[in-house]
Motif scaffolding. Structure first.
Motif, PDB file in Angstrom:
ATOM      1  N   SER A  26      23.450   0.193 -46.039  1.00 16.74           N
ATOM      2  CA  SER A  26      22.076   0.146 -45.522  1.00 16.74           C
ATOM      3  C   SER A  26      21.337  -0.977 -46.224  1.00 16.74           C
ATOM      4  CB  SER A  26      21.357   1.482 -45.754  1.00 16.74           C
ATOM      5  OG  SER A  26      21.310   1.774 -47.121  1.00 16.74           O
ATOM      6  N   ILE A  27      20.440  -1.600 -45.488  1.00 20.67           N
ATOM      7  CA  ILE A  27      19.690  -2.724 -46.067  1.00 20.67           C
ATOM      8  C   ILE A  27      18.241  -2.703 -45.567  1.00 20.67           C
ATOM      9  CG2 ILE A  27      20.606  -4.275 -44.260  1.00 20.67           C
ATOM     10  CD1 ILE A  27      20.245  -6.572 -46.334  1.00 20.67           C
TER      11      ILE A  27
ATOM     12  N   ALA B 252      16.925  -5.336 -50.324  1.00 18.02           N
ATOM     13  CA  ALA B 252      17.353  -4.186 -51.131  1.00 18.02           C
ATOM     14  C   ALA B 252      18.375  -3.431 -50.297  1.00 18.02           C
ATOM     15  CB  ALA B 252      16.168  -3.289 -51.467  1.00 18.02           C
ATOM     16  N   GLY B 253      19.465  -3.034 -50.896  1.00 24.23           N
ATOM     17  CA  GLY B 253      20.475  -2.351 -50.098  1.00 24.23           C
ATOM     18  C   GLY B 253      21.459  -1.568 -50.935  1.00 24.23           C
ATOM     19  N   PHE B 254      22.330  -0.868 -50.245  1.00 24.22           N
ATOM     20  CA  PHE B 254      23.308  -0.003 -50.917  1.00 24.22           C
ATOM     21  C   PHE B 254      24.570   0.072 -50.083  1.00 24.22           C
ATOM     22  CE2 PHE B 254      24.776   4.445 -51.987  1.00 24.22           C
ATOM     23  CZ  PHE B 254      25.138   4.162 -53.301  1.00 24.22           C
TER      24      PHE B 254
ATOM     25  N   ARG C 227      24.489  -1.349 -55.668  1.00 28.40           N
ATOM     26  CA  ARG C 227      23.088  -1.258 -55.245  1.00 28.40           C
ATOM     27  C   ARG C 227      22.380  -2.540 -55.631  1.00 28.40           C
ATOM     28  NH1 ARG C 227      18.108   2.884 -56.889  1.00 28.40           N
ATOM     29  NH2 ARG C 227      17.373   3.099 -54.769  1.00 28.40           N
TER      30      ARG C 227
END
Lengths: 444, 546
Positions: free
Chosen positions: A174-175, A144-146, A38
């Protein structure tokens, strides 16, 4: 963790069944291994790896059953688990709706496991984060992403003769990219079973482009607009229709399918006849396990075709009571698409709104499947076939049934799960008439 | 929280109750109700902390946790499911090379915890390559060996399952006898046995209990093909099974003639189910609301959720700073607004406070999951934004030196992070009852219970509905309404607050399954309010024709 092979699974489960003294016994093994990373504020926040393996034993005596779960696999532990499930079954209240284990089933082959995902190493995740952060920084943006990835193995066996085994891999990224002046935001997702179909760089590029393009959004009046819903936006609405296709709820009169005077609207035209939504566990772009946890086989199933609801899912108990086929809950969704890209649909739109993502969708009235939610991370005004400018986000109150009645055009599909829907779907871009925006949001 | 993480215990699509599944399913709590001896946990903790220090950690903490859950569900007159889950293990968090590292294990042995500590340090050192700002941890004194326990009177896990099932079935029968067609009911129980130790010198043993009885009653009109539901007006609470006692003094009868009853610190589930059946049936013939501006009178059973979404979440400092940008979102309540010391979050009547010590609340504990002693503090004082919710590694950002004590992890296996404390609206200081409040409203709607809710990712625009709606004209309630939802903007809404009833009307509502983070974690949190009035709020009509 080493992979769980079919032979290994069978050896463990046969051992458990051998220990059983119940009228019937069913054993499941669920195992998974994977990792995640993350990032936010252009730096990595957390990274980790997880793995787990569990044995579930369910023992049956008449209308009573007991279930235990254990994560030890030596003979003594397995026998102890079987005995405990039998003790619990004797203590449990009778359940009139309890159904006993299924006999042998036929399952389709589903190409859902790929070594290239199973073998993802921590370095790959770090590189994905770096490949998102670096271009975002270069464009004066914050990312920001995961990313999460992993393998799953499932197996089941019972005293009625059923044996099932399957394995899948999956990666999901996802971003969200925000411009550093706080006025623009973009979002993109990618998911796959096969890493060769996983273009995370494209997702980052799209999110950065949308963030830049959505800066300094203007307010336009809420109201009814023609909208182009990108797949990530449309799935969250479509899922609300599909998740309301429960047979028992319809039969009991507590569903949008309930009909005045009794009966259901199954088979009646409810939406545009071009709408075709179906499931297929073996679809090459959205493969899933070929069986549900209770052993039922997933099959190619039409949910909506020709504008009418064709099938509804049902529990095994209700299916037996009604003498109908026990259709399981959809494992995935495919909505038939067309050939037009989002850009081509825009070129063909005189006046409208491009919605790239929907968010926080909640049921308002289950009678009409009315839901409310918001647009997010890039909403644009279209005039004379062109995006004119970014616009502020809207709240909408809309029913997916009304929406699919107002279907204007269907474009290309993309694999998405939807941040609210959470079901792997091959979803087309849609153009909808008279989509109901009810208020403005200042959120970026 | 993604839908796939949930199981449907309600059994029906409509009004179904989705609950997250965590922990492993177990068939009984053999020995688990008796916590692991504190001395054993302290010995294990010291092994982990020493191992972390030896590997180069400058700070380390360990959480050894046993998490017990019990769900009992009933459908109409039958108990459908009794599920016990138990999860036991430990999570170790360290700072090494100025960077956080975390590892967890279910091998709670000296070797197991030492190995996890070593792994956590290795992860911290590996991640330090990408670290741009070293962790700044606010000082917290070591608390020595201390204990804290939810002040329960009856341990719900010790109450026989048959007794708990009987309450659900009695509620079902009451509803069915009063005209309901279907009833789905649930009882959730949680017990967190948590041990925390850190290199600051804290050894904290806590025993935390929560309970939530709830149901959905459905009334079907087969002639029209329509159905209506009414959900329970209970609240999830940080209490034991004494919440299920029937206590007349804890009941709040609504304005005369309405037949509504809401509850404070004890819940009469059977009575509520009976009323739910009557009220669900009455919804079929209620007047459909005319869209427009109304003065809203919101019962605490409705206002808690609006408070949760429009105050609790936007004032989480990690959201404000962008750590949740890719999931839950960011916040309109930015640091520049806070720094002005004059940002009007609400009207001067509005004081909103965080309180991790509030009796009977879901988020109430003695110490948070990084060993900070819990407290109360103001977020909005007389309408002005004055503070946020922050933990040890964030609070320096807002120029403060002590954590607010709102760090939490939903299991031993997940890393702790900032979670919402109980956030509540200060009751009015002048004597004011809901009846008096309604008496002063010319055109309004009185709303009881929570229902549909949605808010944008920066917490500006929201829409909420309710369970029961009553039209107010000229200071009097003139009849029930249906198809009501209110839409507003957070700042406009709280600035439209003109009156708040006094302490006598103050009650807690709450969320058992508030989701945040990636991978997702849940937490439980309460919100206290008294009945309050908000003027000129936009109400929409939600009826549609298919």
């Amino acid at each position: 963790m080493a992979a769980l092979t079919s032979q290994e699974a069978r050896a463990i489960m046969e051992k458990a069944l051998h220990f059983s003294k119940a009228e019937a016994c069913e054993v499941n093994i669920n195992a998974n291994a994977g990792g995640n990373i993350r990032f936010a504020r252009n730096t990595v926040n957390t990274a980790g790896a997880t793995e787990d393996k569990q044995l579930v034993v369910q023992s049956f005596f008449g209308q009573r059953s007991g279930t235990v779960t254990l994560n030890e696999f030596d003979d003594a532990a397995i026998e102890r688990g079987v005995r405990r499930s039998e003790e619990l079954a004797h203590l449990a209240p009778e359940d009139e709706e309890l159904v006993h284990p299924l006999g042998p089933q036929h399952y389709v082959d589903s190409p859902a496991f790929f070594d290239n995902v199973a073998n993802i190493a921590p370095d790959y995740r770090t590189q994905v984060a770096a490949n998102s952060i670096t271009p975002a920084k270069a464009k004066d943006c914050t990312a920001a992403g995961f990313l999460q990835d992993g393998s799953q193995w499932q197996a089941m066996q019972n005293t009625a003769g059923l044996f099932a085994y399957s394995r899948q891999t999956g990666a999901n990224f996802s971003i969200t990219v925000r411009t550093n002046d706080g006025t623009g935001s973009g979002y993109a997702t990618r998911e796959c079973n096969d890493l060769s179909k996983f273009d995370v760089e494209a997702a980052s590029r799209i999110a950065i482009e949308k963030a830049a393009a959505s800066r300094n959004a203007r307010a336009i009046e809420p109201g009814k607009y023609t909208v182009i819903l990108e797949p990530e936006a449309g799935i969250n609405l479509l899922a609300n229709l599909i998740f309301n296709l429960d047979t028992r709820a319809a039969d009991e009169g507590r569903s949008f399918l309930a009909k005045a005077g009794g009966g259901t609207k199954k088979g009646e035209k409810l939406v545009d006849e071009r709408v075709h939504v179906w499931s297929d566990p073996a679809h090459p772009d959205v493969p899933t396990s070929p069986w549900q946890g209770d052993g039922r086989a997933y099959e190619k199933t039409d949910w909506v075709a020709g504008g009418a609801v064709q099938n509804t899912y049902v529990s095994r108990f209700w299916a037996q009571k009604k003498g109908i086929k026990a259709t399981p809950f959809p494992p995935n969704l495919i909505m038939d698409g067309g050939t037009a890209s989002t850009e081509e649909l825009i070129r063909d739109t005189a006046k409208g709104v491009l919605v790239t993502r929907t968010w926080y969708i909640r049921s308002v009235d289950p009678q009409t499947v009315l839901v409310t939610g918001l647009t997010r991370d890039g909403t644009f005004y279209i005039e004379n076939g062109q995006i004119k400018y970014a616009i502020k986000n809207f709240r909408f109150n809309e029913s997916p049934i009304i929406m699919l009645n107002n279907l204007d055009a269907i474009g290309k599909q993309q694999r998405v799960s939807g941040s609210d829907a959470g079901i792997t779907t091959l979803m087309p871009v849609l153009r909808i008439r008279d989509f109901n925006f009810t208020s403005l949001s200042d959120a970026v | 929280m993604e839908r796939r993480d949930f199981i449907n215990l309600g059994g029906a699509t409509v009004g179904a109750l989705w609950v997250p599944v965590w922990g492993r399913r177990v068939d009984g709590f053999w020995g688990s109700l008796t916590p692991v001896p504190v001395a054993d946990k302290k010995a294990l903790a010291d092994v982990a902390l020493n191992a972390a220090r030896q590997k180069g950690a400058t700070y380390a903490d360990i959480r050894i946790g046993r998490y017990l859950n019990q769900f009992i569900s009933a459908r109409d007159t039958k108990v459908q499911n009794v599920t016990n889950t138990e999860s036991y293990g430990c999570g170790i968090r360290v700072i090494a090379s100025g960077t956080w590292g975390f590892a967890s294990t279910n091998d709670v042995t000296p070797d197991g915890v030492a190995r996890a500590a070593s792994q956590a340090v290795a992860i911290a050192k590996a991640n330090s390559r990408l670290q741009t700002e070293p962790v700044q941890l606010a000082a917290e004194p070591g608390h020595g060996e201390v204990t804290w326990k939810t002040p329960i009177k009856k341990n719900a896990f010790e109450v026989p399952i048959s007794e708990k099932a009987d309450v659900l079935l009695a509620a079902s029968n009451a509803a069915l006898q009063n005209g309901a067609n279907f009833v789905n009911s649930l009882l959730f129980l949680v017990n967190e046995q948590k041990y925390f130790a850190s290199t600051d010198g804290s050894y904290i043993d806590q025993d935390i209990h929560r309970i939530w009885p709830t149901f959905v009653v459905t009334s079907v009109n087969t002639q029209t093909g329509k159905f209506e539901t009414r959900n329970a007006l209970s609240a999830p609470r940080g209490m034991g099974y004494e919440y299920m006692d029937i206590v007349a003094a804890e009941k709040f009868a609504g304005p005369a003639g309405l037949g509504t009853i809401t509850y404070r610190d004890a819940y009469d589930m059977v009575e509520d189910a009976k009323l739910a059946a009557i009220q669900a049936k009455a919804k079929h013939t209620a007047k459909s609301v005319e869209a427009g501006k109304y003065d809203l009178v919101l019962d605490p059973s409705n206002l808690w959720l609006t408070t949760h979404e429009s105050v609790g979440h936007p004032l989480e400092l990690d959201r404000v700073l962008g750590y949740e940008a890719n999931y839950a979102g960011t916040s309109f309540a930015t640091l520049d607004k806070w720094r002005t010391h004059s940002f009007n979050y609400g009207s001067p009547q509005v004081t909103l406070f965080a309180d991790k010590t509030q009796s009977g609340a879901l988020g109430t504990v003695g110490y948070d999951d990084e060993g900070v002693k819990c407290k109360r503090w103001d977020l909005v004082k007389n309408g002005i934004l004055v503070n946020y919710q922050a933990i040890r590694d964030q609070v320096h950002v807002i120029g403060q030196t002590a954590s607010h004590g709102c760090c939490y992890a939903d299991s031993w296996s997940d890393v702790q992070f900032q979670r919402m404390p109980n956030v509540s609206l200060e009751p009015g200081t002048k004597q004011l009852t809901p009846e008096q409040l309604i008496g002063a409203v010319d055109k309004g709607i009185y709303i009881v219970g929570d229902s549909s809710y949605s808010i944008d990712q920066q917490r500006y625009n929201f829409q909420f509905s309710g369970q029961l709606f009553f039209e107010i004209q000229g200071g009097k309630i003139v009849g029930p309404l249906r198809d009501v939802a209110y839409q507003s903007n957070t700042q406009e809404f709280w600035n439209s607050c003109v009156a708040i009833c006094d302490q006598r009307d103050y009650r807690l509502g709450g969320s058992f399954f508030d989701g945040k983070g990636q991978p997702g974690q849940i937490s439980a949190v309460s919100h206290g309010t008294a009945t309050s009035q908000f003027n000129g709020v936009n109400v929409i009509n939600t009826a549609r024709k298919l």
